[in-house]
Scaffold this motif. Structure first.
Motif, PDB file in Angstrom:
ATOM      1  N   ARG A  66      -0.990  -3.773   6.878  1.00 57.92           N
ATOM      2  CA  ARG A  66      -0.931  -4.582   5.836  1.00 57.92           C
ATOM      3  C   ARG A  66      -1.537  -3.942   4.729  1.00 57.92           C
ATOM      4  O   ARG A  66      -2.366  -3.072   4.894  1.00 57.92           O
ATOM      5  CB  ARG A  66      -1.773  -6.027   6.356  1.00 57.92           C
ATOM      6  CG  ARG A  66      -3.240  -5.876   6.442  1.00 57.92           C
ATOM      7  CD  ARG A  66      -4.065  -7.250   6.444  1.00 57.92           C
ATOM      8  NE  ARG A  66      -5.199  -6.969   6.424  1.00 57.92           N
ATOM      9  CZ  ARG A  66      -5.938  -6.750   7.478  1.00 57.92           C
ATOM     10  NH1 ARG A  66      -5.556  -6.539   8.602  1.00 57.92           N
ATOM     11  NH2 ARG A  66      -7.334  -6.825   7.359  1.00 57.92           N
ATOM     12  N   PRO A  67      -1.367  -4.595   3.461  1.00 64.95           N
ATOM     13  CA  PRO A  67      -1.786  -3.812   2.550  1.00 64.95           C
ATOM     14  C   PRO A  67      -3.589  -3.966   2.497  1.00 64.95           C
ATOM     15  O   PRO A  67      -4.122  -4.654   2.973  1.00 64.95           O
ATOM     16  CB  PRO A  67      -1.395  -4.828   1.141  1.00 64.95           C
ATOM     17  CG  PRO A  67      -0.134  -5.382   1.610  1.00 64.95           C
ATOM     18  CD  PRO A  67      -0.407  -5.658   3.202  1.00 64.95           C
ATOM     19  N   SER A  68      -3.882  -3.069   2.033  1.00 63.91           N
ATOM     20  CA  SER A  68      -5.414  -2.889   2.141  1.00 63.91           C
ATOM     21  C   SER A  68      -6.100  -3.485   1.061  1.00 63.91           C
ATOM     22  O   SER A  68      -7.292  -3.948   1.015  1.00 63.91           O
ATOM     23  CB  SER A  68      -6.017  -1.391   2.273  1.00 63.91           C
ATOM     24  OG  SER A  68      -5.499  -0.744   0.937  1.00 63.91           O
ATOM     25  N   ARG A  69      -5.480  -3.998   0.055  1.00 67.19           N
ATOM     26  CA  ARG A  69      -5.948  -4.699  -1.131  1.00 67.19           C
ATOM     27  C   ARG A  69      -5.054  -6.053  -0.881  1.00 67.19           C
ATOM     28  O   ARG A  69      -3.943  -6.198  -0.787  1.00 67.19           O
ATOM     29  CB  ARG A  69      -5.913  -3.940  -2.355  1.00 67.19           C
ATOM     30  CG  ARG A  69      -6.634  -2.875  -2.426  1.00 67.19           C
ATOM     31  CD  ARG A  69      -6.473  -2.010  -3.739  1.00 67.19           C
ATOM     32  NE  ARG A  69      -6.511  -2.833  -4.946  1.00 67.19           N
ATOM     33  CZ  ARG A  69      -6.097  -1.925  -5.995  1.00 67.19           C
ATOM     34  NH1 ARG A  69      -5.207  -1.021  -5.892  1.00 67.19           N
ATOM     35  NH2 ARG A  69      -6.214  -2.668  -7.126  1.00 67.19           N
ATOM     36  N   SER A  70      -5.552  -7.061  -1.572  1.00 68.41           N
ATOM     37  CA  SER A  70      -4.951  -8.220  -1.633  1.00 68.41           C
ATOM     38  C   SER A  70      -4.393  -8.342  -2.953  1.00 68.41           C
ATOM     39  O   SER A  70      -4.413  -7.570  -3.878  1.00 68.41           O
ATOM     40  CB  SER A  70      -5.873  -9.644  -1.639  1.00 68.41           C
ATOM     41  OG  SER A  70      -6.773  -9.531  -2.666  1.00 68.41           O
ATOM     42  N   GLY A  71      -3.350  -9.332  -2.998  1.00 71.36           N
ATOM     43  CA  GLY A  71      -2.476  -9.505  -4.087  1.00 71.36           C
ATOM     44  C   GLY A  71      -1.522  -8.651  -4.415  1.00 71.36           C
ATOM     45  O   GLY A  71      -0.945  -7.846  -3.711  1.00 71.36           O
ATOM     46  N   VAL A  72      -0.778  -8.857  -5.656  1.00 75.59           N
ATOM     47  CA  VAL A  72       0.477  -8.003  -5.765  1.00 75.59           C
ATOM     48  C   VAL A  72       0.068  -6.562  -5.901  1.00 75.59           C
ATOM     49  O   VAL A  72       0.727  -5.762  -5.597  1.00 75.59           O
ATOM     50  CB  VAL A  72       1.181  -8.368  -7.332  1.00 75.59           C
ATOM     51  CG1 VAL A  72       2.156  -7.604  -7.676  1.00 75.59           C
ATOM     52  CG2 VAL A  72       1.613  -9.667  -7.093  1.00 75.59           C
ATOM     53  N   ARG A  73      -1.156  -6.457  -6.465  1.00 68.93           N
ATOM     54  CA  ARG A  73      -1.568  -4.720  -6.541  1.00 68.93           C
ATOM     55  C   ARG A  73      -1.579  -4.199  -5.143  1.00 68.93           C
ATOM     56  O   ARG A  73      -1.259  -2.925  -4.880  1.00 68.93           O
ATOM     57  CB  ARG A  73      -2.893  -4.760  -7.113  1.00 68.93           C
ATOM     58  CG  ARG A  73      -3.058  -5.325  -8.690  1.00 68.93           C
ATOM     59  CD  ARG A  73      -2.326  -4.265  -9.697  1.00 68.93           C
ATOM     60  NE  ARG A  73      -1.500  -5.098 -10.630  1.00 68.93           N
ATOM     61  CZ  ARG A  73      -0.368  -4.739 -10.884  1.00 68.93           C
ATOM     62  NH1 ARG A  73       0.231  -3.532 -10.369  1.00 68.93           N
ATOM     63  NH2 ARG A  73       0.317  -5.360 -11.545  1.00 68.93           N
ATOM     64  N   GLY A  74      -1.884  -4.933  -4.386  1.00 66.95           N
ATOM     65  CA  GLY A  74      -2.123  -4.467  -2.948  1.00 66.95           C
ATOM     66  C   GLY A  74      -0.757  -4.097  -2.325  1.00 66.95           C
ATOM     67  O   GLY A  74      -0.577  -2.975  -1.787  1.00 66.95           O
ATOM     68  N   VAL A  75       0.098  -5.031  -2.715  1.00 71.59           N
ATOM     69  CA  VAL A  75       1.554  -4.711  -2.318  1.00 71.59           C
ATOM     70  C   VAL A  75       2.141  -3.401  -3.053  1.00 71.59           C
ATOM     71  O   VAL A  75       2.770  -2.472  -2.312  1.00 71.59           O
ATOM     72  CB  VAL A  75       2.585  -5.804  -2.407  1.00 71.59           C
ATOM     73  CG1 VAL A  75       4.061  -5.416  -2.220  1.00 71.59           C
ATOM     74  CG2 VAL A  75       1.864  -7.100  -1.796  1.00 71.59           C
ATOM     75  N   ASP A  76       1.623  -3.080  -4.146  1.00 68.37           N
ATOM     76  CA  ASP A  76       1.919  -1.883  -4.838  1.00 68.37           C
ATOM     77  C   ASP A  76       1.580  -0.663  -4.220  1.00 68.37           C
ATOM     78  O   ASP A  76       2.230   0.247  -4.022  1.00 68.37           O
ATOM     79  CB  ASP A  76       1.516  -1.928  -6.435  1.00 68.37           C
ATOM     80  CG  ASP A  76       2.170  -2.721  -7.324  1.00 68.37           C
ATOM     81  OD1 ASP A  76       3.415  -2.837  -6.959  1.00 68.37           O
ATOM     82  OD2 ASP A  76       1.805  -3.101  -8.411  1.00 68.37           O
ATOM     83  N   SER A  77       0.225  -0.756  -3.621  1.00 70.26           N
ATOM     84  CA  SER A  77      -0.127   0.586  -3.083  1.00 70.26           C
ATOM     85  C   SER A  77       0.036   0.610  -1.569  1.00 70.26           C
ATOM     86  O   SER A  77      -0.571   1.418  -0.786  1.00 70.26           O
ATOM     87  CB  SER A  77      -1.866   0.740  -3.287  1.00 70.26           C
ATOM     88  OG  SER A  77      -2.350  -0.549  -2.839  1.00 70.26           O
ATOM     89  N   TRP A  78       0.577  -0.443  -1.065  1.00 75.98           N
ATOM     90  CA  TRP A  78       0.864  -0.564   0.385  1.00 75.98           C
ATOM     91  C   TRP A  78       1.726   0.492   1.117  1.00 75.98           C
ATOM     92  O   TRP A  78       1.109   1.405   1.904  1.00 75.98           O
ATOM     93  CB  TRP A  78       1.897  -1.826   0.602  1.00 75.98           C
ATOM     94  CG  TRP A  78       1.929  -2.218   1.986  1.00 75.98           C
ATOM     95  CD1 TRP A  78       1.325  -1.876   3.243  1.00 75.98           C
ATOM     96  CD2 TRP A  78       2.641  -3.576   2.500  1.00 75.98           C
ATOM     97  NE1 TRP A  78       1.691  -2.612   4.225  1.00 75.98           N
ATOM     98  CE2 TRP A  78       2.556  -3.530   3.916  1.00 75.98           C
ATOM     99  CE3 TRP A  78       3.766  -4.172   2.040  1.00 75.98           C
ATOM    100  CZ2 TRP A  78       3.275  -4.562   4.741  1.00 75.98           C
ATOM    101  CZ3 TRP A  78       4.412  -5.151   2.684  1.00 75.98           C
ATOM    102  CH2 TRP A  78       4.128  -5.229   4.127  1.00 75.98           C
ATOM    103  N   ARG A  79       2.631   0.799   0.237  1.00 74.00           N
ATOM    104  CA  ARG A  79       3.668   2.024   0.824  1.00 74.00           C
ATOM    105  C   ARG A  79       2.772   3.347   0.601  1.00 74.00           C
ATOM    106  O   ARG A  79       2.858   4.105   1.582  1.00 74.00           O
ATOM    107  CB  ARG A  79       4.892   1.970   0.021  1.00 74.00           C
ATOM    108  CG  ARG A  79       5.959   0.811   0.590  1.00 74.00           C
ATOM    109  CD  ARG A  79       7.242   1.198   0.050  1.00 74.00           C
ATOM    110  NE  ARG A  79       7.108   0.783  -1.579  1.00 74.00           N
ATOM    111  CZ  ARG A  79       7.908   1.456  -2.400  1.00 74.00           C
ATOM    112  NH1 ARG A  79       8.193   2.875  -2.114  1.00 74.00           N
ATOM    113  NH2 ARG A  79       7.596   1.017  -3.800  1.00 74.00           N
ATOM    114  N   VAL A  80       1.996   3.490  -0.295  1.00 78.05           N
ATOM    115  CA  VAL A  80       1.253   4.737  -0.446  1.00 78.05           C
ATOM    116  C   VAL A  80       0.192   4.747   0.690  1.00 78.05           C
ATOM    117  O   VAL A  80      -0.019   5.883   1.194  1.00 78.05           O
ATOM    118  CB  VAL A  80       0.513   4.759  -1.907  1.00 78.05           C
ATOM    119  CG1 VAL A  80      -0.269   5.900  -2.108  1.00 78.05           C
ATOM    120  CG2 VAL A  80       1.433   4.297  -2.995  1.00 78.05           C
TER     121      VAL A  80
END
Lengths: 490, 471
Positions: free
Chosen positions: B380-394
């Protein structure tokens, strides 16, 4: 008559058969024995044959379920039974199964080669903080078995810590067997600066004492068959104090000055009870009295205070404090000035270096064995756990530390720590001290011992294993080079 | 001429021959009368079942993937979306296992199992869900805030209507958080205890009911027989129909019984259907879990909490999944083998863990868990929110670079979280016959520069980057 005779004949025949059967069973066992004997290092006092016969099937039967750990080749400082040079400690399922020079090691035992090292019981620290969270029995729920404090505590040689009314073991990675017990001590305040406090304490104890006397008198009357009324509890009966005078609880005092210590002695003379006094800086000046009232102390030998020149009596700290108390027969534990492990710096006055605090008492004349007792068995006694902890004795918990030198030498490191029969700290496997004077070479698992058990070739009467000191006149069995392997690192 | 479409996966001579022919075939194909057909011509497809495909056409009809492969005959009149040459990659849509930013409510620790995740949803902006959709997320699981037993999780589609999104599943897993302290552990222990006693109580109630019912029925029978006897004695006639008669008699006796002293109590008919005793709404989901009718989502922050969780769980065989957060300790590596051997699905943040004590050692928890035998991994994204989804694939890319298998990593963002919430039908591998739910990126999904071009839900393009930009 005839019938009886026949019956007797039958019985004799049966007895003979049984005897033969027993002999037949016993013989092969005797044959097997010489094969297995050379497994062990020293052949000093061969145990009676019966014992080995008994032990053998037991070991074979439960081998699959039992967990064995053998610490082989180290000098065993048992605290209670002196030192066994180049001995073996065999632990089974978290308890010490055997200690000695000639111990048969089961095949599946994990073996630690402690050649040239010293084996001590795990150190015990009274009244610590930071190892457990919560109070009493709930400390288990708040225990982090992976915390830095646990690792560092073990690196400092601690295996049992006490604090917040709980006695806990540093069972790294597990909660099994972590909580040993609780210490519902009754904290009593006795201060020379609070006369009213002293008065009310004494008054309370008097009520309790009168009540206990009435109780005893009634019991005697009952024994004599007299009719007795139900004993009423007097007003203001303090239940804690009742437990104290009944010997069911331990009183906890804090006192450093001679005045306070003498006052506590007064109280204990009047109302004998189990007690532990924290502090005791000027205890050297009333060591005899403390001994007579059977008080136990928790000392901090490096806690200093200059003598008060205004008073015409002994005062201030003394480097000989511990020694004088020892001479007076007072049991004491040792605690550094910092009750936790301070990661703020290598101050050397925290629980990471408990033996250094004790070493300071040795500097003041305390015998080394007494210093060892103070941080092991006597501490266990203060915690009421001397039946399980504090010494290397058969049946006690397998809490051990294996040090690369004398415990009270400043260069000495704990190489392995064992709690409940499990290796929970290995200096070389942990990042803290692995780089400081690393172990010369990875210690070997003496697989030869297990090979010998199987009856494989074993060299006998060869030179001692590496690290063996010249002061060992006894010959020892060296594991065959080919069959040694690296100690598995945790 | 070919009248049916053909699909050949392998790159043999035949397929290349077909490929050459396909433009010709396209013209001759009749317009399909049944439904709208869309053909997506792509460079890569991560089907997540078997190997990735190159130079692929995905044919979508009626919300289903009708054909997928290198040599797909596109029917005449079909809409062709040609994205070849841009590195366009199709893959199943992302599934967010914990869309924490969708909710606002805060709740403390306690037994609050009655709450549902969907009840706490509050969208700060109108297009919050759309933000997720634009990043290729089709499903999001929402768990209730708080600790202890904060409630049950819900699932929403990111295409759900606004302002209050309708839940796809409103009542799913039981969220359980574990903390290593007395009150938190006591909460868990008391829950198990209460659930056990509730089960016991229900069992007892049922036994009582059965007994009462049986006694009553027997009584009615004997009374009916007595009545019959009397009747037959009196009139020597009448054959009553079995059950109906008995019931009638029973009613009659009931009325008569009122005259008697304790007849009222004795003759009161126990209910025909057993109604279990009422259970506290906060206990009921826990009870479901103990009865193995519900899956729990167990949240842990450290290796210590894992040990405490195992301690409180004991030998109970319950179904649970793990949600790990690195917390401040970053020490899950201590229990990797134990966790992997537990055989449960594990949800971890897509983040390289630091090992606090060995500050220079980095732990790829995901890769190590997989190496230790973990089969079901969610990242799962390591950060919450939309920013988390942004860095998810990274984050996932970093895990793959440092040893995690690529396929497992991609599944851990798509199929596994979908399986966790029971939505394999919606998000599954891209195969023929599957629902046409997929996303198209303009590059490798693990390339941080790649962006989502389109999101296709049930064959419909619910997001199209070009159109959005035009607007």
């Amino acid at each position: 008559m005839n019938r009886q005779m026949r019956k007797q004949n039958w019985l004799t025949a049966l007895a003979v058969l049984l005897f033969l059967f027993g002999l037949g069973r016993a013989l092969p066992a005797q044959e097997e024995e010489p094969l297995e004997e050379p497994a062990e290092i020293e052949v000093e006092t061969p145990p009676p044959a019966e014992e080995t016969e008994e032990a053998e099937p037991e070991a074979v039967e439960v081998a699959e379920e039992s967990v064995y750990l053998a610490i082989v080749g180290g000098d065993i400082h048992s605290v209670t039974d002196g030192v066994t040079r180049k001995g073996i400690v065999l632990c089974k399922n978290g308890r010490i199964l055997k200690v000695g020079r000639r111990v048969r090691i089961p095949k599946d035992a994990r073996v630690i080669d402690a050649t040239g090292m010293r084996v001590y019981p795990g150190l015990i620290a009274v009244d610590t903080s930071g190892f457990m969270r919560g109070s009493g029995a709930s400390s288990r729920d708040g225990f982090d078995p992976f915390s830095l404090m646990v690792d560092l505590g073990l690196a400092g040689g601690l295996t049992t810590v006490h604090g917040s009314h709980a006695i806990g073991k540093l069972t790294r990675g597990s909660l099994e067997g972590m909580l040993v017990g609780t210490t519902p001590w009754v904290r009593l305040s006795w201060s020379s600066t609070s006369p009213s406090g002293r008065r009310s304490l004494r008054a309370s104890f008097q009520i309790v004492r009168d009540y206990l006397r009435a109780e005893r008198a009634q019991a005697l009357d009952k024994e004599l068959g007299e009719e007795v009324d139900e004993l009423k509890e007097p007003k203001g009966l303090n239940k804690d104090h009742l437990r104290l005078l009944r010997g069911e609880a331990m009183a906890r005092f804090s006192a450093n000055s001679l005045k306070d210590l003498s006052g506590i002695c007064d109280l204990l003379e009047e109302f004998p009870m189990q007690s532990v006094i924290f502090g005791g800086r000027e205890a050297w000046a009333c060591a005899g009295r403390l001994g007579r009232v059977n008080a136990r102390l928790v000392l901090t030998p490096r806690s200093k205070q200059m003598a008060d020149k205004r008073v015409n009596r002994p005062s201030g700290w003394s480097i000989e404090n511990a020694r004088k108390l020892w001479d007076a027969g007072v049991e004491f534990a040792i605690l550094p000035s910092q009750k936790s492990i301070s990661t703020g710096g290598i101050a050397g006055r925290d629980l990471l270096t408990l033996p250094m605090e004790a070493a300071f008492a040795i500097r003041g004349g305390l015998p080394q064995k007494a210093a060892l007792r103070a941080i092991t068995l006597d501490a266990a006694k203060i915690l009421g756990m001397a039946d399980r902890l504090g010494s290397i004795q058969v049946g006690k918990d397998a809490d051990l530390i294996i040090c690369d030198g004398d415990l009270f030498d400043y260069r000495t490191f704990v190489q392995w720590a064992v709690v409940n029969g499990a290796v929970v700290y290995d200096k070389q496997a942990m990042p803290y001290f692995a780089h400081i004077r690393p172990r010369p070479e990875p210690q070997k698992v003496i697989e030869a011992i297990t090979d010998a058990l199987k009856g494989d070739k074993v060299e006998e009467e060869s030179a001692p294993t590496e690290g063996g000191e010249a002061d060992a006149p006894e010959a020892s069995v060296t594991p065959a080079e080919s069959s040694t392997k690296k100690e598995p690192q945790d | 001429m070919f009248t049916t479409y053909m699909r050949v996966n392998s790159t043999n001579m035949f397929s290349s021959f077909l490929l050459l022919l396909s433009p010709v075939l396209l013209q001759d194909q009749e317009r399909d009368p049944v439904g709208r057909v869309t053909a997506y011509r792509l460079d890569h497809v991560e089907t997540l079942q078997g190997d990735a495909l190159e130079k692929v056409v995905i044919l979508v009809r009626d919300g289903m993937i009708e054909r997928i492969g290198q040599a797909v005959i596109v029917p005449r009149g079909a809409e062709v979306v040609d994205l070849r040459g841009k590195g366009a990659t199709a893959m199943p849509p992302f599934v967010l296992s914990h869309a924490t930013s969708l909710q606002t409510a805060t709740r403390g620790r306690g037994r609050n199992a009655k709450y549902r995740g969907i009840d706490t949803v509050w969208l700060s902006k109108e297009d919050t869900l759309k933000d997720y959709l634009e990043r290729g997320v089709l499903l999001a699981s929402i768990d209730p805030p708080g600790s202890g037993f904060p409630g049950r999780t819900s699932v929403v589609r990111t295409t759900a209507s606004l302002p209050v999104p309708e839940a796809l599943v409103d009542d799913l897993h039981l969220k359980v958080t574990v903390e290593a302290n007395r009150s938190a552990m006591e909460l868990l222990r008391s829950a198990f205890k209460d659930a056990d006693s509730a089960i016991e109580k229900e069992k007892q109630a049922k036994l009582d009911w059965e007994k009462a019912r049986k006694e009553w029925e027997e009584k009615q029978k004997s009374k009916a027989e007595e009545a019959k006897k009397k009747d037959s004695e009196k009139k020597e006639a009448g054959k009553d129909g079995g059950k109906d008669g008995a019931a009638k008699d029973a009613d009659g006796k009931d009325a008569d019984g009122k005259n008697g002293k304790d007849g009222k109590e004795e003759d009161k008919e126990p209910p025909k259907e057993f109604t279990p005793p009422k259970i506290d709404a906060n206990l009921e989901p826990i009870l479901d879990w103990v009865r193995k009718e519900r899956v729990a989502q167990v949240w842990l922050d450290s290796a210590s909490e894992w040990v405490h969780w195992q301690d409180v769980l004991k030998d109970q065989e319950l179904s649970w999944e793990l949600v790990l957060s690195h917390g401040s300790s970053h020490n899950f590596h201590e229990v990797i083998d134990d966790i992997a051997q537990a055989g449960v699905r594990v949800d971890i943040p897509a983040q390289i863990a630091k090992q606090t004590r060995y500050t220079r050692i980095r732990i790829n928890l995901a890769a190590e868990l997989v190496a230790a035998g973990l089969e079901k991994l969610i990242l799962r994204p390591s950060r919450s929110g939309v920013r988390g989804v942004d860095s998810w694939r990274v984050g996932v890319a970093a895990l793959v670079r440092e040893g995690l298998d690529r396929q497992i990593a991609l599944k851990a963002m798509t199929l596994e979280p979908a399986a966790s919430i029971g939505q394999e039908e919606i998000v599954g591998p891209l195969i023929v016959g599957a629902a046409a739910n997929f996303i198209i990126l303009d590059g490798d999904p693990l390339d941080p520069l790649a962006e989502v071009l389109m999101v296709i839900e049930d064959g419909k393009r619910v997001y199209d980057r070009e159109k959005e930009e035009d607007r």
